[in-house]
Enzyme design. Sequence first.
Site, PDB file in Angstrom:
ATOM      1  N   VAL A 216     -10.875  -0.493   7.039  1.00 36.45           N
ATOM      2  CA  VAL A 216     -11.823  -1.425   6.737  1.00 36.45           C
ATOM      3  C   VAL A 216     -12.421  -1.224   5.438  1.00 36.45           C
ATOM      4  CG1 VAL A 216     -14.260  -2.130   7.618  1.00 36.45           C
ATOM      5  CG2 VAL A 216     -12.755  -1.057   9.302  1.00 36.45           C
TER       6      VAL A 216
ATOM      7  N   ILE B  67     -13.419   0.593  -0.594  1.00 40.41           N
ATOM      8  CA  ILE B  67     -14.607   1.084  -0.186  1.00 40.41           C
ATOM      9  C   ILE B  67     -14.832   2.124   0.859  1.00 40.41           C
ATOM     10  CG2 ILE B  67     -17.002   0.065   0.476  1.00 40.41           C
ATOM     11  CD1 ILE B  67     -15.843  -2.802   0.031  1.00 40.41           C
TER      12      ILE B  67
ATOM     13  N   GLY C 109      -2.378 -15.423  -4.358  1.00 38.93           N
ATOM     14  CA  GLY C 109      -1.902 -14.324  -3.411  1.00 38.93           C
ATOM     15  C   GLY C 109      -2.901 -13.598  -2.787  1.00 38.93           C
TER      16      GLY C 109
ATOM     17  N   LYS D 266     -12.044  -5.726  12.144  1.00 41.63           N
ATOM     18  CA  LYS D 266     -12.851  -4.603  11.511  1.00 41.63           C
ATOM     19  C   LYS D 266     -14.386  -4.504  11.889  1.00 41.63           C
ATOM     20  CE  LYS D 266     -10.254  -5.774   7.102  1.00 41.63           C
ATOM     21  NZ  LYS D 266     -10.126  -6.528   6.095  1.00 41.63           N
TER      22      LYS D 266
ATOM     23  N   GLU E 121      -2.169 -15.204   2.920  1.00 46.18           N
ATOM     24  CA  GLU E 121      -0.856 -15.284   3.470  1.00 46.18           C
ATOM     25  C   GLU E 121      -0.449 -16.483   3.738  1.00 46.18           C
ATOM     26  OE1 GLU E 121       0.406 -12.212   4.904  1.00 46.18           O
ATOM     27  OE2 GLU E 121      -1.349 -10.914   4.489  1.00 46.18           O
TER      28      GLU E 121
ATOM     29  N   VAL F 174       0.803  -1.187  -0.039  1.00 50.22           N
ATOM     30  CA  VAL F 174      -0.098   0.067  -0.043  1.00 50.22           C
ATOM     31  C   VAL F 174       0.914   1.147   0.147  1.00 50.22           C
ATOM     32  CG1 VAL F 174      -1.886   1.380   1.295  1.00 50.22           C
ATOM     33  CG2 VAL F 174      -1.649  -1.232   1.310  1.00 50.22           C
TER      34      VAL F 174
ATOM     35  N   GLY G 112     -11.128  -1.869   2.364  1.00 50.69           N
ATOM     36  CA  GLY G 112     -10.150  -1.323   1.488  1.00 50.69           C
ATOM     37  C   GLY G 112     -10.156  -0.223   0.832  1.00 50.69           C
TER      38      GLY G 112
END
Lengths: 443, 443
Positions: free
Chosen positions: A133, A137, A188, A206, A191, A17, A135
Amino acid sequence: MIEYRNLRVALLGAGSVGAQVADQLLTHRDELAARIGAGIELAGVAVRDLDAPRDTAIPRELLTTDAESLILSSDIVVELMGGLEPARTLILQALTSGADVITANKALLATHGPELFEAAGQVGAQLYYEAAVGGAIPIIRPLRDSLAGDRVERILGIVNGTTNFILDRMDTQGESMEQALATASALGYAEADPTADVGGYDAAQKAAILASLAFHTLVPADAVHREGITEVTLEQVVAARKAGYVVKLLAICERLTDPASGVDGVSVRVHPALIPDTHPLAAVHGANNAVFVEAEAAGSLMFYGAGAGGIQTASAVLGDVVSAARRHVVGGPGVAESTHADLPVLPISAITTRYQITLLVADEPGVLAVIAALFQSHGVSVETVQQSVTPADPARPSGAASAATLVIGTHEASEADLAATVAALTTSSVVHSVTSVLRVEGL
Amino acid sequence: MIEYRNLRVALLGAGSVGAQVADQLLTHRDELAARIGAGIELAGVAVRDLDAPRDTAIPRELLTTDAESLILSSDIVVELMGGLEPARTLILQALTSGADVITANKALLATHGPELFEAAGQVGAQLYYEAAVGGAIPIIRPLRDSLAGDRVERILGIVNGTTNFILDRMDTQGESMEQALATASALGYAEADPTADVGGYDAAQKAAILASLAFHTLVPADAVHREGITEVTLEQVVAARKAGYVVKLLAICERLTDPASGVDGVSVRVHPALIPDTHPLAAVHGANNAVFVEAEAAGSLMFYGAGAGGIQTASAVLGDVVSAARRHVVGGPGVAESTHADLPVLPISAITTRYQITLLVADEPGVLAVIAALFQSHGVSVETVQQSVTPADPARPSGAASAATLVIGTHEASEADLAATVAALTTSSVVHSVTSVLRVEGL
């Protein structure tokens, strides 16, 4: 035109990010300045290792290992390091120095949120966390601002992309849990250690953030009832679809009155649940996220989009950067988080919901009557019963009496009554096994 | 605790939305005050007729016919009268007096928006209008704030509930346009004169507002290309569903380069379109609204909910009231609307899209080759062809040569090339009639 000095943005962390945020700040600098009404400048990027590989190229002279000095010379600090420390300490330093802070760190917020908001409030700084929370959105800002004059009754959220991807693969591709998890890893979406996702920990953090905001109440992550998806089977997913349901891992936040004590409070929980296949959340496929909000006046709203991904999450971070920058231009203290309602977080035993219970029973006359009486004696009202002859059961010794599968849908029942019913079912002589117990939500 | 004086809210208009806003302000006064951090008070409600019936009871002493005096004694003015005048004059008075203004008046914004934003900017007041588009759905704030650091590429919106209700009835109930409109009227979803809805005027105003915000560009409503749903037939809707599409009235705002001039601009248009039945917008039923946003970094987002209704729209208005009140408490000027990008609004002829064309043709050998050559000669590339023998055509004289229906899907083509193709088709000797031409969006 009034000339402002450039606003200085410090970036802490340059992972997937962070690298995208740096790239966008550098690439779209003029465009962002026009939208803000002031110049904006990436002052530096604090990293642990100057030579680590990055997703996007960051000019060498912007990189530093001295996060503290960078913070002190910045107006806006963007924390994208993750983890509790040193993120917590650095954010507190930034807030104390008067900088606005943007973070996507859901674990930190769910653990130390009150301390951070308190520090921000004391100096009139603002803490933004749209990216924590959902991403890309927009969900924090709608809950905090758009619905500020309304009363949120319930939130049903698909807030973890990994688990939604896995459950969707099981549903649409017929993969087993193990296969779907392997697919998620290969692509991907999962994890190396998927525990935080499949165990529901990420979703619980979240849920805590959403519930705190929606109900003006402090909900720590460890107060969230949490069940992951590890015990969801392909058989459950297939049977659900056949019955008109989809299995989703839901973060549920709702106002509730504890039937035992009469206390008004909130239930905040994460668990797999059946939702009707006609519900808008049922159409959320792949690693997408969606948050379905029911409010007193607004009715039902849904917010849908990519729940993760470096560039997608960077969009939410940059929206917060622009908000913080505009606030710097126009002045004025921030809006403190409101916890005035201060509702108690009720235990999972306080909820009532519908359940779907799948049983393997003896295929004999009178069994259904025995089962029905058992439900009734525990105060659980049966709404639907579906019976089918069971396909060959490898666990059953050959020559054993034939078995039937019963799928029982209940009316609303309490967790306690349901638990007692299931306990009684497992010891009943006509029940071979209780193969599935799932809550039904979204009705 | 710091004591603030009560913030005074003036309400202009007490129709279905206004009456609900008044009711919520009175009922939830303490709750709202806690969220704002300051007291809030309904100072008065300006109406034309003190004795008109209202949806909710408003204390008589709050009603007044003197809007101007009410405005001058208020901190926040909520305009819910609708119409251009006196709404425009009263809003200008309110802004000039330093009050923040909240409006749900899409017609006014689409017509006089620049004048109003200019007036607000000059005195540092703020004009809020979340309720003007999408009823209860938070869409203005996400576009203005959450996506402020991103680049919106395209918006596909179902922004008119009446037309969505009608098209959905045709699709799910098999009603004709006339029947569906009658149902909408009977259920209160359509006005006595439905022109503003079915003619696409309401959607065009909302498209203008969305495009202005998303592209930082002034888009007046009369620059929006507008086609209503009046010519959509049940046959088109049924055929679309069979082919895997749903017919929706879409408000489309997209960045575009004019192929003729090479100029970068925006296309803003409202017209019926086919969207794939797997698209999230295809699942928007009844009178609901949804706005699908594609942004460079965020990817695809969707905002869904009730697009109209008194209490639902009141939720959006109250969110703006709380935002305005918080701003009053913390001080600082508002965020001016940004039109810095100032992109040209391109004519409909500049767009390229896919089309689906339905033809009634002579059922003879070689016809398909003739038609295909005709498309090719006009530069329109055919992607799919479906042929079926036509059921009895009452318009065709008995004994006429039998006819076949061709449904042709094109690759992306320009409006000009497509129009030339359709013109040539209508004069072709092998074509009985061109029964449907629809754009295909959302691919």
